[in-house]
Every structure is written in C-alpha cells, then in structure tokens.
Write an enzyme that holds these catalytic residues in place. Structure first.
Site, PDB file in Angstrom:
ATOM      1  N   CYS A  94      38.486  32.732  50.984  1.00 28.34           N
ATOM      2  CA  CYS A  94      39.698  32.497  50.208  1.00 28.34           C
ATOM      3  C   CYS A  94      39.987  31.015  50.033  1.00 28.34           C
ATOM      4  O   CYS A  94      40.802  30.632  49.212  1.00 28.34           O
ATOM      5  CB  CYS A  94      40.894  33.188  50.866  1.00 28.34           C
ATOM      6  SG  CYS A  94      40.816  34.962  50.650  1.00 28.34           S
TER       7      CYS A  94
ATOM      8  N   GLY B 127      44.679  42.692  51.880  1.00 29.76           N
ATOM      9  CA  GLY B 127      45.268  41.918  52.967  1.00 29.76           C
ATOM     10  C   GLY B 127      46.257  40.866  52.479  1.00 29.76           C
ATOM     11  O   GLY B 127      47.317  40.668  53.082  1.00 29.76           O
TER      12      GLY B 127
END
Lengths: 394, 394
Positions: free
Chosen positions: A330, A71
């Site tokens: 993240c 992604g």
C-alpha cells in the site's frame, strides 16, 4: 522461469477449495442478497453462512460481523465511525508509529479536523509498551487503535494487555474503546475477541487465501459507529451497498479452513521461515533482522542487507523469479524509506535496505532452497557495485 | 420448477465471457496491483486495461476512472467527497425526490451536518423539470446530483440539459459541479460524459453482467474530491485499499461487451418489455403504468396492480418461479410504500401495489410467454381475496 512467490503479506493466491466454494455465486446463484425472491434468499443464506464462518474464527457472534470491501475500509469505518459517533466524549486517539497507512492516514486526516492523536513509540523491537499507553491516556481519549501484528516486520503487539487495561479503565466510568487492525494476524495466529477484549477488529480476506475486495469489521454488540458508506439497509444499516456475495462466500470458506488448519499452518510457516533465517545468517554477512524475533507472526521475515538498496535487490530477485517486497504494498511508489523500519530507530540507509519475505501455505522447502541459492549471489553482486559501500570505505 | 429472473435492475447474472476474463485473476494471476514485482505488474497491467475499457464506454479518459466497491460507494465518494473539498464555496445541494438511497441518504446525513438540500419534484411522469432546477439555484449551491435514469421506473432525467445549464452557470464564474448516478443507465443507453457535461458519474459492475463488489466513479480531470476511503496510494490517492483485481478485470470486460452490443441489446430488451406491456394491458384490467413511457430505459417496466398488495404478488410469482421486485433491493425490508412511486403523486395504496419487471440479455420470448401466463392468474387470485378491493366496494 521458476517463480517463487514470497510476498504473501501483500496478498495470497486463492485456495482451490475457496474458489470452488465461490464459483456457484459467480454463475447460477447470482441473486442480490437483499431481494425477497428465491434468487435473493439463496444469496442471503450464503451470506449468513459466511457470517457464521468468519465470526467463528475470531470467537465473535455472527451479528457482530460487518462485511466491507477490505481491510482499508474496515479500518476507516472503525476509526472514523467510532470517533464520530462518540465525539461528545472527547477527541483524543492513541495509536502507534507503525500502523498500516489505512490507520495512520485516517488519524492524520482526523488531526486536520481537530482531533489530537498520540503515536506511541515501538522501540527497537517494534513493540508498543503498555506503560507508554497508560501515560498517554487523557480525559478526552476515546479510542485506542493498536494493530494486532505489524504487516512489515510481523511483531505482535500486547493486545490482550491493552484490552485488559481498557476494561479496567471502563470500570471507572471512562468512555473509551479499543480497535485493533488484525489484517495480518487473522488466520496466522489464534485471534479471540473475548481474550483481546477489543471492541473493533479489522480483517481482510485476501491475506487469507480468499479474493481481494472483501473484508470485515468485527463490531462488539452495543458499540455505536457512525456509518461511512451510506445507502441501503444492508449489514443491519452499518454499511450500505449490495453485498459482494461471491466474495463473502469465499471469505467465509477461507475462515473455516484457517480455523481448522491454524496450528498446523502456523508451525509449517514457522519452520520454513526459521530455516530461511538460520541459513541466510550463515550465508550472508552484514545483515540485520528487523523486529522482535520471538513475539511475531510465523510467516514474516524482515531483513536489512547493509550496503544494499532494497528496491534494487527486489528487482534483482524479481528478474530471477522471486517475488518479495520492501515494505507494505500500500506504500509502494513512495520514495521514502519504510516508516516502520525507521520507527525501530534504524537510520535511513538501513531502512532503505530492508526486504520483507512473507511465506504462505503454498510455499515449499524447494522454494526456500531456491531463495537461499539466489539471494546470497544477488546481495554479493549488488554490494560489489554499491555506491553506499564505496562511501563507507572512504 | 421453471425459473424466470426478471429482476435485472437489482443485479444481473455474470456473462460467461466476463467470467472467463476474470478467471485467471482468481487463479494464477493473483498479484497485488501495487506490488513492484512480476506478479504485481501482471495485476497492474490488467487493471490498466480495464480502466481503458470502462472509460471508453462512457467516452472518458482512463485516469478519470476511480474504481470503488460499487455504486453505493461511488455515490458516497462523489457527493461527500465533492462537498467536503469545496465547502468554502457553499453548502447547498440540489437533488431530486426519486434518487437511489445511496444519494438520498447521504444528502439527509449532510443536512444533519449543516448542509441545505433541495429535493426537486418529479411530477406524475417521474421526470425533473429544468425550470425547477434553475429556480432552485442559490448563491451557496455547489452540487447538483440528479440520476441519469431511475432504478424503479426507468425514467431518464434531462441530464444533458442540466449539463448545459451548469456549463453556462460556470461561465458566470460560479463554482458548481454536476454529479449523476448512472448505475442503471450505463450499458443500457449510450452514456457520453462529454455530451452530459457532468463532473462525476457513478457506475456499478453488477448491473452490467459483472460481479458484485465493484464499481467506478468517473471524476472529470481537475475536479477536487476529498478522499473517503483513506489508506494506500491506490487509484492516484483518490481511493485507498488493495485493488479488487479480478472484479476490475470482469468490470472492464463487461464494459467492452456493453459498448459493442449497446444498440442491439437496447432494441432486444425494448422489444421484450414492450411486448409484455402491450399484452399485460390487454389481459389485466385496472393497472397503472408508472413513469413516462417514452423517456425511459428499455428494460424496466413498473406497473401498479390496483387492489393488490405488491409484496404479496411478488411472493405469489416467486412461488411460481418468477423473480420480480416491489422497489429497489436496497430498500427491501422497509415497510413504507416505495418513495419513488409516492413521488409520482400516487396514493399509498397504488404505491404499495407497484411491481418492477426488469429484463436482461439472458431473458427470452419464452420468459415473457411464461410471465404472461402466470401473472394474470396471480393478479386475479389476489384480487379475489383482496381486503383492499372489499373496502373499495363498501
């Protein structure tokens, strides 16, 4: 110890059928898909099949799929690739305040390189307003990048309205493109690139019960991108590097399954999540649900537990076998409270007390039972020793 | 049909021990290495272990390893990352004529962006001359990117001499860095970043009996790079994106095995290759070995078969179960003769007749026997119908 994994938005286990599909490509069928010989053609055929499976899930054409390493790379390629290839039309980008770091940080980096970026607000419900988008458009706007669904609170953005608006704008001759980060949404809700009318759409395999290290970018036919990973002629010269054949095959299989199971999965996850939310609201007081509770993905619940420090609660739950998160994986390691929760207008204290529970297809009612047994005690315990609560009593 | 895979420079099968090491991370241990909870920490510990294994193979420190999606990304990050972070010191790069597309194409792209690039010649033996490098140095030179070993002909470049030269230059106060693409060399010959004195070194896992889709860039402590894949805080903010945990674990294991087996593997491969070359020279006339036959990797043999069209021979061999290649898999589909063979001074005809045979640890003496049985007949057959040979007789 009993282990209950409720962090499916960070990553999912690989489904057994997906693992089974990829195994031959980790063993006998090991060829490089760019090789001309038998081993290469065997690999190429598998990549082609997967390209069909991935494109089918989002109603795209196979040659509109570019496989990437995930992604983050898809978002980087989409944004940087699009603006670099279309620099002559302007240097203004519109995005929103709650994008994933792989969109937001790329935009911040582009600002350093002379681009202008507008970060649309999302209000208390975590949703962008189309009127705000319309008034943010400038002569130099070349790209709108708005996520399909948020990764921390699950809110769905009005991507179809945005797609319609962009389509109308284009009829006036304007050069403008629309990218949407659909990493959290694909496989959870129906995604149709013809309905969204987007030009670029990012997907990640490991949110879909396939392995990490593989993803895709949908690139509408005719949209020009500047390559980022430069090298061989792979992916029709849009992304160099030997194809991750086993990962691609797994990704394809996961998309095929997601397409078949979409409706049943969505209602299964929604039932689990809604039961949890209903009961947690009865069992624990002083909690705040984050984000619009209707317009959202079926599998994410984000709750602020007043007077509790989120990371402490996460660790407390982890010690009892329950895995949740405070924000995007993240961003972990960051000392700042979640920028997504802050963007809803919550103060720092409430932002720091937010926990994301994300359900997956391997979760059961028994998992929810266990969570509902452990969580209220954990919250009570933490509040008893809470310096925040002490202060608020003064 | 008997299948003999002799294209190990394009990609290798995954070793059984490597597959075994990665399996838990494709099943139970599925966590996101950035997550704080148990599942995340389990994944993080595995990534840390692999980082040690990879760094150990090249005598680096673990925190000097940045995991990437493969050799192409490593080369892109090394070159673009270095020159962008050090633009103020100059915009001249020195590389050579036989670099892999993921180095060469990045350089060509940078030329479009205002950089100057010198492509050093390699002469008939396929080896760069240190004197040429010395005279190519300019005031504005910031980067030297010379591969450790070539992927088509296997020739070893004088990387230690280059490293010593760069070290001397730096003592004069010059700002200059040295990158080497060691994708084909790592695991085949001893690679020691302290001996090479390089600042950046690229590795790919799938050339080492590990899966595709994973690689690493060695970045010497203190070397500044501009990030390319921007997003989360992974890899100490040098490369965003969820870690490909299973791939990283496999890569680590493959490096551990390569380190233990290095000498025995090198001599095993060299024996197979040298026997093949010795016998093929006796059985087939009018052949030309490409590249220096001493200073080269132990597992690659590149031969031009005069009057034969290489791709035709490749297909002929493939129909008999033997997999070889005409050049880099990353260039397949190109109609041009191999630029590597052309750089040796060979004419187009000889370049088009080149075949790379690359041996791997799963090849046996019986594979060489079969090759030596099939190849001479195939070459004879092709020469009988060769329009090139017809023309040359006129």
């Amino acid at each position: 110890m009993r282990r209950v994994y409720l962090d499916n938005s960070a990553t999912t286990p690989i489904a057994p059928e997906v693992l089974e599909a990829m195994m031959p490509y980790l063993t006998d069928k090991f060829g490089n898909a760019s090789s001309i010989h038998f081993f290469g053609q065997q690999a190429k055929a598998a990549v082609d099949k997967a390209r069909h499976q991935v494109s089918s899930l989002i109603n795209a054409k196979p040659n509109e799929i570019v496989f990437t390493s995930g992604g983050t790379e898809s978002n980087n390629l989409a944004i940087r690739g699009l603006v670099q290839a279309n620099e002559k039309y302007g240097k203004h980008i519109i995005t929103c305040q709650i994008e994933h770091p792989s969109v937001k940080e790329v935009c911040i980096d582009l600002e350093r390189k002379g681009y202008k970026v507008t970060y649309l607000p999302v209000y208390e419900d975590g949703i962008v307003r189309i009127e705000d988008l319309k008034s943010a458009i400038r002569e130099e706007t070349v790209l709108i990048s708005i996520m399909t669904a948020n990764n921390e609170i699950g809110t769905l953005q009005p991507v179809e309205e945005i797609g319609n608006f962009v389509t109308e704008l284009r009829k006036t001759g304007k050069k403008i493109w629309f990218h949407t980060d659909a990493v959290q949404a694909v496989g959870k809700v129906a995604i149709d690139v013809e309905q969204i009318k987007c030009d670029l759409l990012s997907i990640s395999a490991h949110k879909l019960y396939a392995p990490k290290g593989i993803g895709a970018l949908y690139v509408r036919s005719g949209v020009r991108l500047q390559r980022q990973n430069i090298g061989g002629r792979q992916e029709r010269e849009r992304r160099g590097g030997t194809e991750n054949v086993a990962g691609i095959v797994a990704f394809g299989k996961a998309c095929e399954i997601a397409q078949i199971d979409l409706d049943s999965q969505a209602s299964y996850l929604k039932n689990l999540r809604d039961r949890f939310e209903h009961e947690v609201a009865e069992k624990i007081e002083n909690i705040v649900f984050n984000g619009n509770r209707e317009k959202r993905l079926p599998h994410i619940s984000n709750i602020s537990f007043r007077y509790v420090e989120g990371e402490g609660l996460l660790i407390n739950l982890d010690m009892q076998g329950i895995a949740v998160s405070t924000g995007s994986a993240c961003s972990s390691g960051s000392l700042e409270p979640s920028p997504v929760i802050r963007a809803l207008g919550r103060d720092d204290e409430l932002a720091r007390s937010a926990i994301r529970f994300s359900f997956g297809k391997f979760n059961t009612e028994a998992d929810v039972d266990y969570l509902l047994e452990v969580l209220p005690k954990a919250v009570r315990q933490m509040r008893e020793f809470s310096p925040i609560l002490e202060r608020s009593r003064l």
